[in-house]
Design an enzyme around this catalytic site. Structure first.
Site, PDB file in Angstrom:
ATOM      1  N   CYS C  89      -3.402  22.173 -23.174  1.00 55.70           N
ATOM      2  CA  CYS C  89      -4.573  22.100 -21.819  1.00 55.70           C
ATOM      3  C   CYS C  89      -5.398  23.969 -22.930  1.00 55.70           C
ATOM      4  O   CYS C  89      -6.627  23.497 -22.525  1.00 55.70           O
ATOM      5  CB  CYS C  89      -4.557  22.325 -21.104  1.00 55.70           C
ATOM      6  SG  CYS C  89      -2.773  21.443 -20.446  1.00 55.70           S
ATOM      7  N   HIS C 107      -3.731  22.661 -14.223  1.00 56.66           N
ATOM      8  CA  HIS C 107      -3.595  21.887 -14.816  1.00 56.66           C
ATOM      9  C   HIS C 107      -2.658  21.421 -13.714  1.00 56.66           C
ATOM     10  O   HIS C 107      -1.310  22.145 -14.136  1.00 56.66           O
ATOM     11  CB  HIS C 107      -3.538  21.655 -16.770  1.00 56.66           C
ATOM     12  CG  HIS C 107      -3.211  20.354 -16.724  1.00 56.66           C
ATOM     13  ND1 HIS C 107      -3.976  18.863 -15.522  1.00 56.66           N
ATOM     14  CD2 HIS C 107      -1.853  19.505 -17.417  1.00 56.66           C
ATOM     15  CE1 HIS C 107      -3.287  17.816 -16.588  1.00 56.66           C
ATOM     16  NE2 HIS C 107      -2.972  18.174 -17.735  1.00 56.66           N
ATOM     17  N   HIS C 109      -0.194  18.232 -12.345  1.00 56.31           N
ATOM     18  CA  HIS C 109       0.482  16.790 -12.746  1.00 56.31           C
ATOM     19  C   HIS C 109       0.569  16.763 -10.972  1.00 56.31           C
ATOM     20  O   HIS C 109       2.018  15.067 -10.497  1.00 56.31           O
ATOM     21  CB  HIS C 109       1.092  17.206 -13.457  1.00 56.31           C
ATOM     22  CG  HIS C 109       1.492  16.741 -14.662  1.00 56.31           C
ATOM     23  ND1 HIS C 109       2.371  16.109 -15.294  1.00 56.31           N
ATOM     24  CD2 HIS C 109      -0.293  16.871 -15.415  1.00 56.31           C
ATOM     25  CE1 HIS C 109       0.996  16.350 -17.198  1.00 56.31           C
ATOM     26  NE2 HIS C 109       0.618  16.436 -16.772  1.00 56.31           N
ATOM     27  N   GLU C 132     -12.645  20.579   7.132  1.00 52.31           N
ATOM     28  CA  GLU C 132     -13.023  21.623   7.328  1.00 52.31           C
ATOM     29  C   GLU C 132     -13.211  22.702   5.882  1.00 52.31           C
ATOM     30  O   GLU C 132     -12.994  23.336   5.678  1.00 52.31           O
ATOM     31  CB  GLU C 132     -12.135  23.055   8.165  1.00 52.31           C
ATOM     32  CG  GLU C 132     -12.097  23.999   8.545  1.00 52.31           C
ATOM     33  CD  GLU C 132     -13.576  24.686   9.211  1.00 52.31           C
ATOM     34  OE1 GLU C 132     -14.147  23.861   8.721  1.00 52.31           O
ATOM     35  OE2 GLU C 132     -13.445  26.008   8.703  1.00 52.31           O
ATOM     36  N   HIS C 184      -3.230  10.608 -13.867  1.00 52.58           N
ATOM     37  CA  HIS C 184      -2.760  11.460 -14.887  1.00 52.58           C
ATOM     38  C   HIS C 184      -2.813  13.304 -13.523  1.00 52.58           C
ATOM     39  O   HIS C 184      -1.276  13.154 -14.099  1.00 52.58           O
ATOM     40  CB  HIS C 184      -3.802  12.541 -15.271  1.00 52.58           C
ATOM     41  CG  HIS C 184      -3.091  13.565 -16.717  1.00 52.58           C
ATOM     42  ND1 HIS C 184      -2.918  13.187 -17.973  1.00 52.58           N
ATOM     43  CD2 HIS C 184      -2.610  14.552 -16.265  1.00 52.58           C
ATOM     44  CE1 HIS C 184      -2.788  14.505 -18.915  1.00 52.58           C
ATOM     45  NE2 HIS C 184      -2.762  15.176 -17.949  1.00 52.58           N
TER      46      HIS C 184
END
Lengths: 223, 223, 223, 223
Positions: C89, C107, C109, C132, C184
């Site tokens: 990443c 990140h 998954h 909300e 992904h």
């Protein structure tokens, strides 16, 4: 979840600890919640440890359990904690212990039990089949079609006794270690606390799997 | 979850600990998340412990609670921790405490509450019926058709007050211990923190069950 | 989940502890699993603590974090633990930090992110409205229609950079703190670790709610 | 979940601890329950630590593991705990170890595995595609269409051997690290315990995602 292992014989000291840890685990899974649900397990002299009523079940400590007689439900020993009353399941637990030779009974309020009972519509039983986990029920193979009785709910739990007695007395239900109560949940039992624990986990899996498979078939219009 | 048991009287020392442990449990269940949600409970002198706003609720410690007046929401005591502001629920919690004699109120952001409010479509209430868990709501039997008011969401929580006041004032809602807010969540209360906890667990079960049953009926074309 | 509270300023000692505890919590929720997912957060001198690649993220300890430059991803400091490589990443996190002034990026998954991206079909964004919890995203009200960019997946994460750069550069996406990657998961960020945590929880709620509402509308034939 | 980190080489002391902690985590996720499921991992001299049969898997302690030979399943070392019998998975685990060079195998009873096998209907495999998490399977890219063999269930686990041997011997299944067993669950393996853990988490995600996407397509009538 618990420091008690199945190779240690359960005593009057360790049984309430195990019952208490099971309630905590089941509350985390939302099988008991909102003070609903309950559990009992055997004392060494053939009576039952019984959780109190009206309390948050995951907070029940070993010293909070009553000892009651499975014969008539009378309180043999009050818990160390004052101000408690025995679970409303008392009468039903005693019935199951007497009729089935069970020594530990759980009462689940899981959503999966309610939805499984819904599948029976008006019928007096639900059939569960085609699942390896059936082998987790004493006496069953994965080839069995397992018949779980479904009884109507009543305003108070002691009044459920008549319906449960009828279901337990029906020879077609002889293989069942659970009774579903419509709109309510399930009673699930075993020969000891470890078997009751196994049956509780297995029946909840069977209920979830049967509900999920029914939903798929409905969606695909194969009914 | 907590070391506090229901047989111990709640004090100004233990109440914030219990409120803190409930927020942790509810965060684990995704009923409060993303700093959303909230809780209050009674001080010994009739005010309210109130969680701070804008913080991750599962990390709120006992020393982070404000003490506010339920009469007008003014801050009676700042928390030991600096830099905090009282929850935006302050006005609504006070309203519910005054109108209903509640002493503990929770604010849930659970998905099940949002989906349950969706079921009402444009109506001002949702009817819940046919569930044993209704008996977990004070005053109800499992035969009742329980009416839960549903109000429209507003841009800011204090502005919800008018809608909530109307719902609380409607005599048809007299049996409700919860108000659903469309697109938002629910306010759920009780006479003390233990009853609020019970009502929170019961209403979330009722919301989930009602949503799941509605989905099944939709799939089977029985609407 | 963590002993670090938001009122304590995050330092180079406590930031990796917080990042580590977030990975544990997200693994328990199945938002990161199977060594997938990742996180970064700021060092005191403007670099980034970055989790290693190819390891079970819930087991990443404070001493396992790399320090990398957000400018070009070069490793400023190796972790104390030998044999680790920085997360794939790295490039994407650096891009988001530079383009958005973010200082912490996660990140995910999560299945809910994949299913939410599915709802966009071939489109380059998903619109989320009527919730909300939108107020949990910096700058939004509950009345906003929130546009979350959706980009196509690529064989390797560094190659995602072009798609993400395009999405981040599109002025219609200026209000988004997340990008969905089809098939992904999602990248989600904030101004600091606490805001990233809040945005992670809020976006997962928004994804789940949007997926659940879409399923209900599909079942009822209201599309 | 565990104090053992992937940078520490696994020994005959630490491997059973890791296996034990994995069973606890998987029980919490309902991937093993009701005494179902199982796990094995390598000893330093090329044999297998094997969990016992008929016990609650989340309570299996390091001292409860058997050591068995992967060649013929004979017991090399009894566990310190008396009264245990080796898991019924023994034969199947040995087969997978021999045929695939696996050194750690898990047996899941997850509902998602059962529902994924359902999707294959009568076919001998399920195809999984369009998911980044495929990269969590050794040797795959996210562009692959991954073929997971599906075999019929049998009354007893040792009898599954023939079906599994056929599936493992089929060159079209060469890329699979899992076999789905209809109505039952899955066997999932890896080169070591860490890879088996990763594959377990990844396959469960793949099963859940494939089931959820199929449900959406069914609802929208796109089949």
């Amino acid at each position: 979840m618990t420091l008690i292992h199945p190779d240690q014989p359960l005593t009057d000291a360790s049984t309430p600890e195990l019952l208490s840890s099971l309630l905590r685990d089941w509350h985390a899974r939302a099988w008991v919640s909102g003070t609903g649900g309950g559990i009992c397990g055997p004392t060494e002299d053939g009576n039952l440890f019984l959780a109190p009523t009206g309390v948050h079940k995951e907070l029940v400590r070993p010293e909070d359990f009553f000892v009651v007689s499975p014969l008539d439900g009378h309180v043999v020993r009050q818990p160390a904690t004052s101000g408690l009353r025995p679970s409303e399941c008392n009468t039903i637990f005693g019935l199951i212990v007497r009729e089935r030779g069970a020594r530990s009974v759980a009462h689940s309020h899981a959503l999966a039990a309610v939805l499984a009972a819904d599948l029976a519509d008006g019928a007096d039983h639900l059939e569960i089949a085609g699942l390896e986990m059936l082998k987790g029920i004493r006496g069953l193979t994965n080839l069995d079609v397992h018949r779980v009785p479904v009884v109507d709910n009543t305003p108070r739990e002691p009044e459920l006794v008549a319906g449960l007695a009828r279901a337990l007395g029906d020879p077609r239900n002889a293989g069942a270690f659970a009774v579903l109560v419509r709109d309510h949940g399930a009673y699930i039992w075993g020969d000891d606390v470890w078997e009751a624990k196994r049956h509780v986990e297995v029946y909840h899996f069977l209920f979830e799997a049967t509900v999920a498979r029914h939903a798929r078939r409905s969606k695909e219009g194969q009914r």
